[in-house]
Design an enzyme around this catalytic site. Structure first.
Site, mmCIF file in Angstrom:
data_model
loop_
_atom_site.group_PDB
_atom_site.id
_atom_site.type_symbol
_atom_site.label_atom_id
_atom_site.label_comp_id
_atom_site.label_asym_id
_atom_site.label_seq_id
_atom_site.Cartn_x
_atom_site.Cartn_y
_atom_site.Cartn_z
ATOM 1 N N ASP A 138 -5.902 -13.133 -1.169
ATOM 2 C CA ASP A 138 -5.209 -11.424 -0.413
ATOM 3 C C ASP A 138 -4.967 -10.475 -1.112
ATOM 4 O OD1 ASP A 138 -3.434 -10.471 1.262
ATOM 5 O OD2 ASP A 138 -3.217 -12.515 2.129
ATOM 6 N N HIS A 199 -6.679 -6.804 3.357
ATOM 7 C CA HIS A 199 -5.677 -8.033 2.634
ATOM 8 C C HIS A 199 -6.994 -8.392 1.055
ATOM 9 C CE1 HIS A 199 -2.391 -9.036 5.188
ATOM 10 N NE2 HIS A 199 -3.599 -9.110 5.939
ATOM 11 N N ASP A 262 -7.820 -10.111 9.430
ATOM 12 C CA ASP A 262 -6.262 -10.204 9.924
ATOM 13 C C ASP A 262 -5.772 -8.450 9.463
ATOM 14 O OD1 ASP A 262 -6.341 -11.430 8.138
ATOM 15 O OD2 ASP A 262 -3.891 -11.336 8.678
ATOM 16 N N GLU A 263 -4.688 -8.087 10.103
ATOM 17 C CA GLU A 263 -4.407 -6.958 9.611
ATOM 18 C C GLU A 263 -4.830 -5.827 8.972
ATOM 19 O OE1 GLU A 263 -0.006 -8.847 9.261
ATOM 20 O OE2 GLU A 263 -1.192 -9.783 8.492
ATOM 21 N N TRP A 411 3.146 -19.617 4.785
ATOM 22 C CA TRP A 411 2.361 -18.279 3.992
ATOM 23 C C TRP A 411 2.650 -18.659 2.548
ATOM 24 C CZ3 TRP A 411 -1.945 -15.805 5.213
ATOM 25 C CH2 TRP A 411 -2.691 -15.957 6.586
ATOM 26 N N GLU A 413 4.309 -15.841 -0.053
ATOM 27 C CA GLU A 413 5.154 -14.512 -0.518
ATOM 28 C C GLU A 413 6.378 -15.436 -0.641
ATOM 29 O OE1 GLU A 413 3.868 -15.004 2.678
ATOM 30 O OE2 GLU A 413 3.325 -12.839 3.300
#
Ligand code: ACM
Ligand code: ZN
Length: 707
Positions: A138, A199, A262-263, A411, A413
């Site tokens: 990531d 990412h 994604d994203e 996730w 974080e």
């Protein structure tokens, strides 16, 4: 207590996940040296793959399965049934509802050691979870050794945090083999994820040629999606991805490989000559289905699918991979609600359901965000993933066959410790396990909660932390309340649980007063309250300071300007005390307190962040005399010279330090201190800069009325 619990266990089997069919008979089978359970592996038996039968009488115990996996799951069931060397007499016929029963490990944001992964495999396989999706790369970290690109782990596997500490870790290819083999022994297939084209900052930090402008990028230590992504205009990007796949694919015997998808922000592609040349060469055109750059993402995903096919893998990706068209062999993970999953199933793709809205994001709050430790956002209590049905009602029976199963994603974080990881994983993954295994019509949340006690006791025996519902206050929990005559404190828990409390300052115990209804307090003091499980374990306690006071009188300033006086200075400060005496401030005025965090430009890519400190003061109006609660993410909020909110040391992302005062109707003074900085990966520049106010209870918060 434990003994009594064991006896109860033998009377009512406390199985998670609940089996498809079970009859409980009288009596128990006592295990001894000559009285063992007989296991039969019969590939011709009419038992579904992964299924099994268990037949226990007082004199014999027999298990039959048609696969090794079935025998393994029968063993897990038996070990949950067994207590003190006996197994209750039962007849069970069991098989899974879904074949993909997954959990996702995000090793990229915070590394998860091989030992911790094994611990999770140990526990989750007991609950018949059979897929581990391993998010290995990531923006904040690249976690798998790639021999051809050593910088990925030499550079990309560590980051220097805002506070100077180093967060690091990666898996050697030998580590990966060890995890894959361990998982296989527990009938868990490991699906690796190598993110592309978004990412990917850790890869770009290691090899800047992978991005559109090919410029070196700095250490990335905050959360969010930067717009620096892989360049699909460049052949080197695909060569790199193929080289990575060539090393990764052989480490994983399973069929699937996940490519993220994604994203991915596409602003850089719009300006990149190579990307635009690719768009032209491939004839990618904007239409109703998307922009040319969205088509470019689809092009990149399709090329990735071709690369995977060359190495014998089938592509899995997040639901964005549907944008701009997708080949039918790709499997879609629906995370942004169910829409992507529904569309994918209708288009004939296999689907794994993992929507955050269905409670499948384990990093979402399990209780009131104002009471729980900082995790991420949203609020999905245990019942949400429990009640989730992975087969949307919109799908026909034929389309529904494409739903492979369901997965819980954690996730990482906000996972700064193994304890926090466990706290978020358990018991929520047990709810996911039952959703994944148990027939829909057999699911019952009340029954699950009762069975959960046995599962939690097993975690206690292993010394594993798990979430216990905390006492919460409807409308938002707080740690301080002010009142003139009395205050009423109401508590609930996110699932049924007793609560015990004290008002004399002592730590609550199982013998303390039980909470039976709203507590009325008339004096200053400290309320300490904790939840109590049926097996006698206390949750973390919550402390609420109670302050009896007379209203603070309103002020009568000569002039009200409707503006705040502001002073600010560039620099990196973590607490207000860090701002040196004699600082050269720049002074200005603001008409809106929410503009304070925007005084300096903010670059989401964190390439040249401008940190600063600011203070604002002025007046606001209180519409009536009484208790007022304040809520804010500013470092400090002072009302009439009293520090009412102190967010020192906090990750200033969710409001966790609401404070209250009794104020007289009229004008009052406010001062806030704001530090633009990063704590725990959260940058305060993203905050809205609000100071919210309301009457205690369930009234909506509103912005303070500056005068
Ligand atoms: C995701 O949560 N970005 C898949
Ligand atoms: Zn490009």
């Amino acid at each position: 207590m434990i003994k009594l619990f064991a006896i109860l266990l033998t009377l009512v089997p406390q199985l998670i996940p609940a089996p498809a069919e079970m009859q409980v008979r009288d009596g128990v089978f006592t295990i001894s040296e000559k009285n063992q359970v007989k296991y039969v592996l019969d590939s011709k038996a009419k038992i579904p793959a992964e299924g099994y039968t268990i037949d226990i009488t007082r004199t014999r115990a027999k298990v039959v399965a048609s696969t090794e996996a079935g025998l393994f799951y029968a063993r897990q069931t038996l070990s949950q049934l067994e207590a003190d060397g006996t197994i209750p007499c039962v007849k069970i016929k069991d098989y899974p509802r879904f074949r993909w029963r997954g959990f996702m490990v995000d090793a990229a944001r915070h590394f998860m050691s091989v030992d911790e992964i094994k611990k999770h495999i140990d526990i989750l396989s007991q609950y018949k979870i059979n897929v581990m999706h391993w998010h290995l790369t990531d923006d904040q970290g690249w976690r798998i050794e790639i021999k051809k690109y050593p910088a990925l782990t030499e550079v990309g596997a560590s980051r220097i945090e805002f506070d100077g500490t180093v967060t690091e870790g990666y898996y050697t290819q030998e580590d990966v083999k060890e995890v894959v083999a361990y998982a296989a022994q527990h009938f868990i297939t490991v699906v690796p994820e190598i993110e592309m084209p978004g990412h990917s900052m850790a890869a770009i930090r290691s090899y800047p040629e992978l991005s559109c402008d090919k410029q070196p990028v700095k250490n990335f230590y905050t959360w969010g999606s930067p717009d620096i992504v892989l360049c699909p205009g460049s052949e080197f990007t695909f060569q790199f991805l193929e080289d990575v796949v060539a090393e990764v694919a052989p480490l994983f015997p399973g069929k699937y490989m996940h490519i993220g998808g994604d994203e991915c922000k596409k602003v850089r592609w719009e300006k990149c000559p190579a990307c635009q040349a690719r768009i032209a060469a491939e004839g990618l055109k904007a239409d109703d289905a998307g922009t040319a750059e969205e088509k470019l993402q689809s092009y990149a995903v399709k090329r990735m699918e071709g690369i995977l096919a060359k190495y014998g893998k089938s592509l899995v990706g997040w639901d964005e991979i549907l944008e701009g068209g997708l080949s039918p062999n790709a499997t879609v993970m629906s995370w942004r609600g169910e829409k992507g999953g529904i569309q994918a199933a209708r288009e004939g793709h296999d689907v794994v359901m993992t929507p955050g809205s269905g409670g499948l994001y384990l990093n979402h709050y399990q209780g009131d965000p104002k009471a729980e430790p900082e995790c991420y956002a949203h609020h999905s209590v245990l019942q949400v993933p429990y009640d989730y049905n992975p087969v949307p009602a919109e799908l026909s029976a034929e389309e529904a066959r494409h739903i492979l199963g369901v997965q819980g994603n954690l996730w990482s974080e906000y996972i700064y410790s193994d304890t926090m990881r466990d706290y978020l994983t358990f018991p929520k993954m047990f709810a996911v396990a039952e959703t994944a295994w148990t027939p829909l019509e057999k699911k019952d949340f009340a029954s699950f909660c009762q069975r959960l006690d046995a599962a939690c006791a097993r975690l206690d025996a292993m010394g594993v932390t798990y979430h216990m519902p905390l006492p919460e206050q409807p409308g938002g929990s707080y740690g301080q309340m002010a009142f003139r005559d009395s205050a009423v404190l109401t508590f609930t828990t996110s699932r049924p649980m007793d609560m015990v409390y004290t008002l004399d300052g002592s730590k609550p115990t199982a013998a303390s007063a039980r909470y039976t209804g709203p507590i009325v307090v008339k004096e200053s003091g400290l309320l300490r309250i904790a939840s109590l499980s049926s097996y006698g374990k206390l949750s973390e306690e919550r402390l609420i300071t109670l302050e009896k006071m007379e209203p603070i009188p309103a002020l009568h300033p000569e002039q009200l300007t409707g503006k705040l006086s502001v002073r600010h200075t560039p620099g990196c400060f973590t607490i207000p005390h860090d701002i040196p005496f004699g600082t050269q401030w720049t002074c200005t005025e603001l008409d809106d307190i929410r503009k304070l965090p925007k005084l300096y430009p903010f670059n989401g890519n964190m390439q040249d962040p401008q940190f600063f400190a600011a203070e604002a003061e002025g007046y606001f109006k209180v519409p009536e005399t009484g208790t007022w609660q304040f809520s804010s993410l500013y470092d400090e909020v002072w009302i009439d010279g009293r520090l009412v909110i102190d967010n020192r040391g906090e990750i200033k992302k969710n409001f966790r330090h609401d404070g209250a005062l009794v104020l007289e109707k009229g004008i009052h003074h406010i001062k806030v201190v704001y530090l633009s900085n990063v704590n725990g990966g959260w940058t305060t520049a993203r905050n809205k800069g609000e100071v919210l106010i309301r009457r205690p209870g369930t009234e909506k918060w509103r912005n303070i009325d500056i005068r």
